[in-house]
Write a protein that holds these residues in place. Structure first.
Motif, PDB file in Angstrom:
ATOM      1  N   SER A   1       7.244 -15.213   9.252  1.00 34.45           N
ATOM      2  CA  SER A   1       6.296 -16.099   8.565  1.00 34.45           C
ATOM      3  C   SER A   1       4.944 -15.424   8.371  1.00 34.45           C
ATOM      4  CB  SER A   1       6.112 -17.386   9.361  1.00 34.45           C
ATOM      5  OG  SER A   1       5.430 -17.111  10.573  1.00 34.45           O
TER       6      SER A   1
ATOM      7  N   VAL B   1       2.644 -14.691  10.365  1.00 37.06           N
ATOM      8  CA  VAL B   1       1.560 -14.993  11.305  1.00 37.06           C
ATOM      9  C   VAL B   1       1.240 -13.721  12.083  1.00 37.06           C
ATOM     10  CG1 VAL B   1       0.915 -16.281  13.365  1.00 37.06           C
ATOM     11  CG2 VAL B   1       2.117 -17.430  11.495  1.00 37.06           C
TER      12      VAL B   1
ATOM     13  N   ASN C   1      -2.331 -12.429  11.250  1.00 33.12           N
ATOM     14  CA  ASN C   1      -2.780 -12.728   9.907  1.00 33.12           C
ATOM     15  C   ASN C   1      -3.734 -13.912   9.970  1.00 33.12           C
ATOM     16  OD1 ASN C   1      -3.025 -13.750   7.287  1.00 33.12           O
ATOM     17  ND2 ASN C   1      -1.090 -12.830   6.695  1.00 33.12           N
TER      18      ASN C   1
ATOM     19  N   GLU D   1      -5.393 -15.533   7.743  1.00 35.48           N
ATOM     20  CA  GLU D   1      -5.202 -16.615   6.765  1.00 35.48           C
ATOM     21  C   GLU D   1      -4.126 -17.596   7.236  1.00 35.48           C
ATOM     22  OE1 GLU D   1      -5.154 -13.849   3.582  1.00 35.48           O
ATOM     23  OE2 GLU D   1      -7.303 -13.929   3.988  1.00 35.48           O
ATOM     24  N   GLN D   2      -3.060 -17.040   7.790  1.00 35.27           N
ATOM     25  CA  GLN D   2      -1.986 -17.889   8.294  1.00 35.27           C
ATOM     26  C   GLN D   2      -2.456 -18.758   9.461  1.00 35.27           C
ATOM     27  OE1 GLN D   2       1.243 -18.252   7.304  1.00 35.27           O
ATOM     28  NE2 GLN D   2       1.006 -16.893   5.556  1.00 35.27           N
TER      29      GLN D   2
END
Lengths: 144, 144
Positions: A44, A46, B55, B57-58
């Motif tokens: 995903s 992340v 990440n 943004e995630q």
DNA sequence: GCGATATCCAGAAAAATTCCTGTTCTTTTC
DNA sequence: GAAAAGAACAGGAATTTTTCTGGATATCGC
């Protein structure tokens, strides 16, 4: 992304090579459950990637600095980007709102190398009309 | 620190969880030899630690910014340090030479949270007399 | 309620790591 | 220049970890 995922991420931030079996003991889940969660966090996006944090001082990069760059016109961005991506001493490059267009974070061996970077590399790019360099004395916090 | 060590570090930078056996295939050494080299790189502190790059943004941190802070007197440093280390949205804090004393790199969900950080956290610290915030539009390079 | 999906655990097979031993190579010392 | 000492490496065995199954349980939407 429940609280167990957050626990796992916290553990991996401290030690990216912690084994799933060690994590499983800490979060009270089975090994396959933990592995599956990590796999999905990667899938995903992340988790961007696993990496290693090096000690810059040990690698001869004792000097850290921020360089703000003003680029005259957008038509010079491509050339600027190429130069930046190739320069190993440039750790980060951000496009900014405000008086300056770009903020660079650079790590070098000393002021000699900094001078070369500014004079021979950055200011050689067409459109670079102004730079502003700020030297780091010490860092009290540096995560990702 | 020979060229094989550098190869190993390069591989680990791209994938911190690469197994020693996979590395051994790429650098043409035996598994114990690679493990020993990695162990020594950790022991000599060339490798600071293994970690994971997330990440932002995630994770709901779409806004990246730099905040420069002017601290009136050195006697306020300790209080300032405590606040900075506790603030999760502060990724980096560098002591600087120049017009401003500290440079912060912060990641937040948006301008609302940025406003709270500046007004309710940073400017509440005694001695903070001036700040200058620069917003990141995009990042073309971001390593460690 | 009921099926579909997701998450979990347990156990077995595969893979990786660690540890040990012997060998080679380099460096030091005389 | 030769012998001794130390470091680095390869191979193999024991241990640990990972991965892959199968099956149970819970959750969500219809």
């Amino acid at each position: 992304m429940d609280h167990i995922d957050q626990e796992i991420l916290q553990l991996l931030k401290n030690n990216g090579r912690m084994t799933s079996s060690e994590i499983s003991r800490q979060v009270h889940l089975s090994v396959p459950a933990v592995s599956e969660r990590i796999r999905k966090l990667e899938e995903s996006a992340v988790i961007d990637r696993f990496t290693v944090k090096l000690n810059r001082e040990q690698l001869g990069q004792q000097l850290l600095a921020f360089i703000m760059v003003q680029l005259e016109k957008p038509e010079h961005v491509e050339e600027f980007r190429k130069v930046i991506l190739q320069a190993d001493s440039v750790l980060e490059c951000h496009h900014m709102a405000g008086a300056y267009d770009y903020m660079l974070k650079v790590a070098l061996s000393g002021t000699k190398e900094l001078e070369r970077l500014i004079s021979d590399t950055i200011k050689q790019v067409p459109g670079v009309v102004k730079t502003n360099t700020m030297i780091v004395l010490s860092s009290m916090k540096e995560e990702m």
